[in-house]
Scaffold this active site. Sequence first.
Site, mmCIF file in Angstrom:
data_model
loop_
_atom_site.group_PDB
_atom_site.id
_atom_site.type_symbol
_atom_site.label_atom_id
_atom_site.label_comp_id
_atom_site.label_asym_id
_atom_site.label_seq_id
_atom_site.Cartn_x
_atom_site.Cartn_y
_atom_site.Cartn_z
ATOM 1 N N GLU A 103 -8.388 5.203 -4.332
ATOM 2 C CA GLU A 103 -8.768 6.450 -5.541
ATOM 3 C C GLU A 103 -7.801 6.122 -6.525
ATOM 4 O OE1 GLU A 103 -6.578 8.015 -2.565
ATOM 5 O OE2 GLU A 103 -8.485 8.997 -0.748
ATOM 6 N N GLY A 126 -5.665 23.811 0.785
ATOM 7 C CA GLY A 126 -5.784 23.719 -0.873
ATOM 8 C C GLY A 126 -7.165 22.929 -1.243
ATOM 9 N N GLY A 162 -7.557 20.386 -3.451
ATOM 10 C CA GLY A 162 -7.143 19.877 -4.257
ATOM 11 C C GLY A 162 -8.270 18.186 -3.997
ATOM 12 N N SER A 212 -0.651 0.091 -3.904
ATOM 13 C CA SER A 212 -0.624 1.301 -3.362
ATOM 14 C C SER A 212 0.144 1.114 -2.256
ATOM 15 C CB SER A 212 -1.639 1.904 -3.359
ATOM 16 O OG SER A 212 -2.545 2.000 -4.655
ATOM 17 N N CYS A 241 0.837 10.428 -5.176
ATOM 18 C CA CYS A 241 1.179 10.798 -4.774
ATOM 19 C C CYS A 241 2.139 9.375 -3.960
ATOM 20 C CB CYS A 241 0.334 10.718 -3.526
ATOM 21 S SG CYS A 241 -0.743 9.168 -2.588
ATOM 22 N N GLN A 301 -7.253 8.423 -10.492
ATOM 23 C CA GLN A 301 -6.705 8.704 -10.893
ATOM 24 C C GLN A 301 -5.733 8.047 -12.746
ATOM 25 O OE1 GLN A 301 -4.313 7.825 -7.244
ATOM 26 N NE2 GLN A 301 -4.376 9.638 -6.327
#
Length: 430
Positions: free
Chosen positions: A117, A190, A192, A110, A46, A121
């Site tokens: 997270e 969603g 996701g 980040s 993201c 990823q």
Amino acid sequence: MLFCFTSSHRTAGFDLLDRLERGADAVIDAIRAEQAVTGSVVLATCNRFEAYLDVDLAQVQLPDHAAAGLVDLIAGAADVAADELRDGSELLGGDAVASHLFAVSSGLESVVVGEGEIAGQVRRAYTSARRSGAVTHELERLFQGASRTSRGVKNSTGLMTQGRSMVRLALDLAESRFADWSAVRVLLVGTGRYAAASLAALRERGVTDAAVWSRTGRAQAFALSHGIAAVPADGLTAAVASADLVITCTVSPALVVTHAIVDEAMELADVDKRLLVVDLGLPRNVEPAVAELERVELLDLETISLHAPLEELQATDSARELVGAAAAEFAAKSAERDVEPALVALRQHVFEQLEAEIARQASRDVNGDIERALRHLVGVLLHTPSVKARELARDGDAAAFIEGVAAVFGVEPGASVAESNVAEQGLETA
């Protein structure tokens, strides 16, 4: 040789990252079709888009040409202007690649420093590339090192276990809008990567009224496994009308919650209704024009990132020290590999002489005593050069060993490390 193309929240706006994310598949195909690229792993999250590549420099004219060509390649595949991409990205080569990836996988790069997270990823990006046969030995070593480093940071510092994430930051920002979370009606759009994390964070705050809608038909299964309501495929507008908070978290390449949908929903709702929409999708799930509607507020990734706590308030010195040490060890191991061809050539040369001498002494060596003594002697003599070679490599002077072997023994292992080091420095500064 390893190098990395990186475009992230530190170098680019979320609009550029959004377009790169939408073009990710085309970028992957374009990179893998490039003859000079022997391996690749593309990481799209993201707040970043990165390509980690193993490049055969023998197939490119100059390292800086390879770097410039990569930007043009990615720009063309993602349908982004090359100049815009150049301004919003960085190119890293050599030791800087490991240092960067280890910091990324440990959550130190980040938006929310220390978010947990990112490690998953990175792992999924590596696993996907590995399944496609796009991972070389060097990339394997790089990503295995990143995995070990992130685990070390998590276990030693607790930095990645304290609930830091974009989801929680978004809900922190929404805190002032809701006096009583138990009375808030939530719609998840969603199923996701952020859906389950969003629901868990909402429940921690006391939310009990939640429903889920999915464009792919997975709402029912998600709802059953998480104990919430499922919205019918044709019920999105009505669900938005009844919600106080809408959180979108799909991986859809197209906009899901549009201005028209929200506008119609607000017409159906009570006149005093206010709606907060949180867009956690990248590519974005919510049409930006939604923010122009009366009584509607939109928090997207770009807005959320502006409110992220300062890095200095979250990162720990010990975490950065661990990352730095891991990157230094990776670089040292890489340097040691540079002297391996010369060491192999030296050993081959010495053992050829040894075998010739053993053959000459065969008629006199009835019990094999001469052979054993000669082999022991050669082992002892080769030990010191082997140790010294690795020491010189770790100190950045591998060329001295290679040149010494060539000068003393006449052994030529191939292209010198000095040449490859010059090439590597050229790529890092490109």
